[in-house]
Scaffold this motif. Structure first.
Motif, PDB file in Angstrom:
ATOM      1  N   ALA A   1       0.796  -1.234   0.000  1.00 18.80           N
ATOM      2  CA  ALA A   1       0.000   0.000   0.000  1.00 18.80           C
ATOM      3  C   ALA A   1       0.832   1.289   0.000  1.00 18.80           C
ATOM      4  N   ALA A   2       2.047   1.214  -0.550  1.00 15.73           N
ATOM      5  CA  ALA A   2       2.877   2.430  -0.632  1.00 15.73           C
ATOM      6  C   ALA A   2       2.579   3.217  -1.904  1.00 15.73           C
ATOM      7  N   GLY A   3       1.909   2.570  -2.859  1.00 15.36           N
ATOM      8  CA  GLY A   3       1.604   3.253  -4.118  1.00 15.36           C
ATOM      9  C   GLY A   3       2.310   2.642  -5.315  1.00 15.36           C
ATOM     10  N   LYS A   4       2.934   1.477  -5.142  1.00 13.74           N
ATOM     11  CA  LYS A   4       3.674   0.832  -6.236  1.00 13.74           C
ATOM     12  C   LYS A   4       2.777   0.558  -7.446  1.00 13.74           C
ATOM     13  N   GLY A   5       1.580   0.034  -7.152  1.00 18.38           N
ATOM     14  CA  GLY A   5       0.677  -0.354  -8.241  1.00 18.38           C
ATOM     15  C   GLY A   5       0.240   0.852  -9.051  1.00 18.38           C
ATOM     16  N   THR A   6      -0.151   1.909  -8.348  1.00 18.79           N
ATOM     17  CA  THR A   6      -0.607   3.131  -9.020  1.00 18.79           C
ATOM     18  C   THR A   6       0.513   3.706  -9.868  1.00 18.79           C
ATOM     19  N   ILE A   7       1.703   3.767  -9.293  1.00 17.71           N
ATOM     20  CA  ILE A   7       2.848   4.314 -10.016  1.00 17.71           C
ATOM     21  C   ILE A   7       3.226   3.402 -11.182  1.00 17.71           C
ATOM     22  N   GLY A   8       3.220   2.115 -10.940  1.00 15.79           N
ATOM     23  CA  GLY A   8       3.563   1.151 -11.996  1.00 15.79           C
ATOM     24  C   GLY A   8       2.614   1.253 -13.180  1.00 15.79           C
ATOM     25  N   ARG A   9       1.325   1.311 -12.899  1.00 14.17           N
ATOM     26  CA  ARG A   9       0.337   1.401 -13.992  1.00 14.17           C
ATOM     27  C   ARG A   9       0.511   2.712 -14.764  1.00 14.17           C
ATOM     28  N   ALA A  10       0.768   3.813 -14.032  1.00 12.16           N
ATOM     29  CA  ALA A  10       0.910   5.114 -14.691  1.00 12.16           C
ATOM     30  C   ALA A  10       2.163   5.157 -15.571  1.00 12.16           C
ATOM     31  N   VAL A  11       3.263   4.603 -15.068  1.00  7.80           N
ATOM     32  CA  VAL A  11       4.504   4.574 -15.858  1.00  7.80           C
ATOM     33  C   VAL A  11       4.297   3.709 -17.101  1.00  7.80           C
ATOM     34  N   ALA A  12       3.653   2.553 -16.916  1.00  7.05           N
ATOM     35  CA  ALA A  12       3.417   1.655 -18.053  1.00  7.05           C
ATOM     36  C   ALA A  12       2.559   2.355 -19.112  1.00  7.05           C
TER      37      ALA A  12
END
Ligand code: DC
Length: 204
Positions: free
Chosen positions: A12-23
């Motif tokens: 829940a640090a934001g990895k998924g949100t950041i990962g999806r946005a970068v992708a």
């Protein structure tokens, strides 16, 4: 073109949100590696031995990610993730994904340290346990799952300790990772910082 972005950090640090946005920004493929461990955890909760569950994992085990995003499955995932044979069974799939043509973003706990030590960009996304517990609580509430803040915080801390203290591939920032503490960053600012880091490396 092969280009790998490794994103690690606690729950829940934001990895998924950041990962999806970068992708999305660079048209890279994205793999949430936590889902692999969650799918193994779900099979174990259903009675299968952990190593066999990891070796037998099929694409359809990942077909319903929402069903895997529950607190029980998260704890089961963190427990199976301690087992070296489970990690070994999931290694080739992650490495193949990382080197696919067109670029890839992987998020997890050991991507920059073990899975892709040569990734072009490594990010370690973190935030205080309290901030992460609040985010997870809000996310569960949005999905209609009721939980208590104290329970979610205790879950986050238990998972952090298990993920960081295990002997095989513990969660930690790679030496060459850019650390992004999102405790006091908006989602937009965190995403912008990650995209800037990827762009700088891609254009170098
Ligand atoms: O990212 P997540 O919360 O969905 O991950 C669930 C668990 O899976 C996490 O507590 C530890 C494990 N995991 C791991 O050990 N290595 C990874 N690369 C990703 C997840």
């Amino acid at each position: 073109m092969r280009f790998t972005v490794a994103i690690d950090g606690p729950a829940a640090a934001g990895k998924g949100t950041i990962g999806r946005a970068v992708a999305a920004e660079f048209s890279f493929a994205h793999l949430d590696t936590g889902l692999l461990y969650r799918a193994v955890g779900a099979r174990v909760l259903a009675g299968e031995p952990a190593q066999q569950a990891a070796e037998d994992l099929q694409p359809q085990d990942l077909a319903d990610p929402e069903a895997l995003r529950t607190p029980d499955v998260a704890q089961a995932a963190s427990k199976v993730a301690v087992i070296p044979e489970v990690r070994a069974a999931l290694l080739d799939f992650q490495r193949a994904f990382a080197t696919r043509v067109g670029g890839a973003v992987l998020d997890g706990r050991d991507i920059g340290t073990v899975i892709c030590p040569h990734a072009e960009v490594k990010l370690f996304v973190t935030a205080s346990a309290e901030v992460r517990a609040k985010r997870r609580l809000d996310e569960l509430a949005d999905r209609g799952i009721e939980a208590e803040y104290a329970t979610v915080l205790a879950d986050v801390r238990a998972r952090d300790a298990r993920d960081a203290d295990r002997a095989t591939a513990p969660m930690r920032a790679a030496e060459d990772a850019l650390v992004l503490d999102t405790s006091a960053l908006s989602v937009d600012d965190a995403v912008a910082a990650a995209i800037a880091a990827v762009r700088a490396k891609r254009d170098a």
